[in-house]
Design a protein around this motif. Structure first.
Motif, PDB file in Angstrom:
ATOM      1  N   GLY A   1       0.809  -1.211   0.000  1.00  0.00           N
ATOM      2  CA  GLY A   1       0.000   0.000   0.000  1.00  0.00           C
ATOM      3  C   GLY A   1       0.844   1.265   0.000  1.00  0.00           C
ATOM      4  O   GLY A   1       0.394   2.321   0.449  1.00  0.00           O
TER       5      GLY A   1
ATOM      6  N   HIS B   1      -0.785  -1.297   9.432  1.00  0.00           N
ATOM      7  CA  HIS B   1      -0.471   0.135   9.451  1.00  0.00           C
ATOM      8  C   HIS B   1       0.988   0.331   9.073  1.00  0.00           C
ATOM      9  O   HIS B   1       1.770  -0.633   8.993  1.00  0.00           O
ATOM     10  N   LYS B   2       1.371   1.563   8.861  1.00  0.00           N
ATOM     11  CA  LYS B   2       2.776   1.887   8.601  1.00  0.00           C
ATOM     12  C   LYS B   2       3.600   1.535   9.837  1.00  0.00           C
ATOM     13  O   LYS B   2       3.200   1.826  10.966  1.00  0.00           O
TER      14      LYS B   2
ATOM     15  N   ASN C   1      -6.321  -6.843   1.861  1.00  0.00           N
ATOM     16  CA  ASN C   1      -6.619  -5.569   1.211  1.00  0.00           C
ATOM     17  C   ASN C   1      -7.514  -4.666   2.053  1.00  0.00           C
ATOM     18  O   ASN C   1      -7.742  -3.509   1.691  1.00  0.00           O
TER      19      ASN C   1
ATOM     20  N   GLU D   1      -4.825  -2.238   2.695  1.00  0.00           N
ATOM     21  CA  GLU D   1      -4.010  -1.657   1.623  1.00  0.00           C
ATOM     22  C   GLU D   1      -3.870  -0.156   1.855  1.00  0.00           C
ATOM     23  O   GLU D   1      -2.806   0.425   1.645  1.00  0.00           O
ATOM     24  N   ASN D   2      -4.961   0.462   2.290  1.00  0.00           N
ATOM     25  CA  ASN D   2      -4.892   1.828   2.816  1.00  0.00           C
ATOM     26  C   ASN D   2      -4.599   1.690   4.308  1.00  0.00           C
ATOM     27  O   ASN D   2      -5.473   1.290   5.073  1.00  0.00           O
TER      28      ASN D   2
ATOM     29  N   ARG E   1      -4.927   4.386  10.167  1.00  0.00           N
ATOM     30  CA  ARG E   1      -4.354   5.587  10.788  1.00  0.00           C
ATOM     31  C   ARG E   1      -5.333   6.116  11.846  1.00  0.00           C
ATOM     32  O   ARG E   1      -5.982   7.146  11.662  1.00  0.00           O
TER      33      ARG E   1
ATOM     34  N   HIS F   1     -14.369  -4.764   5.148  1.00  0.00           N
ATOM     35  CA  HIS F   1     -13.846  -5.293   3.886  1.00  0.00           C
ATOM     36  C   HIS F   1     -14.456  -6.663   3.581  1.00  0.00           C
ATOM     37  O   HIS F   1     -14.837  -6.932   2.431  1.00  0.00           O
TER      38      HIS F   1
END
Length: 359
Positions: free
Chosen positions: A31, A192-193, A301, A304-305, A308, A324
């Motif tokens: 992502g 998440h990141k 997915n 994928e975003n 946050r 999802h």
């Protein structure tokens, strides 16, 4: 295919559960951002070890090793090849057929090793040795086992090799040993990141005079991460009951195997730095499904975003997963005969709801 799927969300604190070649936590870009990652291989090994240590009735008896000659020697002796030299020679010949002996091993009176890690179940070793011993009793000078070994291997059932049936194996030297695993895994990714961080540490020299100086005896750094991971695992029940897998087990025994697989998958944690960075947690949310027909579909997915949230990551990840999954079912017409979730039910009820479909 008949399919049991597990969608797992699990939060780990400061940890380095799966390291790369320089000791850093593994990562991947997904992502467009960096994610923490656990390889499927590290998860499968943890599951095997958990089942072997904690679920003795689960038939996870496989061993992956280069040292297959000693158990073959023991099995041949058990079945009547009593001469030590003969047992060692025949065990080495069998091992060479199975995986090719390492020419540099077996010196100074030691038993040889094979050149590659070989995944075998105790029942397979016993069956092969029994058939070879029977052949030698009929004709002590017989070399026919070299021609018949492929047949012996095919006839050796995985009676205590559920882990081999689930995770599969590849044997280049003897293709008849190659087996497609009935279980499917994804690499676990953070929802998440996630960037690796550095832990600076120091150690004090206990015998150094305290008034000498205030310096440490040694210093160093270690990398770590913390993340909420999405993990996916599934079992193809049709393949698991195939003739080359666990067909010779009863339906009740296969249910025990799948029950153990589910429990071990949910509870096992890769062991890297398990003492210095103990991060052993349990999943915060698990969605289990049974499909009587269809294809495996993981839900990565949903992230994928990357998540946050303004507060914790786990609750936001659970909500994203549920949303999802609902969209996929609506858009693609995916149907699940059974859906069950932890913590809506406890572990025992969760396993019972899924394993009732194992026949």
């Amino acid at each position: 295919m008949k399919l049991i799927e597990l969608h797992i969300l699990q939060s780990f604190p400061v940890s380095c559960l799966n390291r790369d070649d320089v000791g850093s936590p593994k990562t991947a870009v997904f992502g467009g951002v960096n994610r923490a990652r656990l390889s499927s291989q590290s998860l499968k090994r943890a599951i095997r070890e958990f089942a072997q240590d904690n679920l003795p009735d689960a038939k996870f008896g496989g061993e992956r090793t280069k040292l297959i000659v000693p158990p073959l020697v023991d099995a041949l002796k058990k079945h009547g090849v009593t001469d030590d030299k003969a047992a060692s020679e025949h065990a080495a010949n069998i091992a060479d057929k199975l995986a090719k002996l390492d020419a540099k091993s077996g010196k100074d009176g030691e038993l040889p090793q094979v050149g590659t890690l070989t995944f075998l179940a105790p029942s397979e070793i016993d069956s092969i040795a029994q058939q070879v011993a029977a052949l030698l009793r009929e004709n002590p000078k017989s070399k026919d086992y070299e021609k018949k070994l492929d047949k012996f291997c095919k006839e050796a059932a995985l009676l205590d090799g559920a882990d081999i049936a689930l995770f599969g194996r590849m044997a280049a030297s003897l293709p008849s040993l190659t087996l497609e695993g009935a279980a499917m895994f994804s690499h676990a990714l953070s929802t998440h990141k996630s960037d690796n961080d550095l832990d600076f540490y120091s150690a004090v020299d206990d015998r150094k005079p305290k008034d000498d100086d205030a310096g440490a005896g040694m210093i160093g750094t270690l990398e770590f991460s913390s993340a909420v991971y999405y993990r996916y695992a599934a079992v193809n029940l049709d393949l698991l009951a195939d003739k080359d897998h666990l067909a010779r087990l009863s339906a009740a025994e296969r249910r025990k195997v799948v029950d153990a697989f589910i429990r071990a998958t949910l509870q096992a944690v890769p062991g890297a730095r398990k003492n210095s960075m103990n991060a052993h947690t349990l999943p915060g949310y698990v969605l289990g499904t049974f499909k009587s027909a269809g294809q495996p579909v993981q839900l990565i997915n949903a992230f994928e975003n990357p998540v946050r949230p303004k507060s914790g990551l786990l609750d936001a990840s659970i909500e994203a997963l549920k949303t999802h999954h609902a969209k996929l079912k609506d858009t693609w017409g995916i149907t699940c005969d059974t859906e069950v979730a932890i913590p809506d039910v406890n572990l025992n009820a969760f396993c019972e709801a899924l394993t009732k479909h194992v026949h």
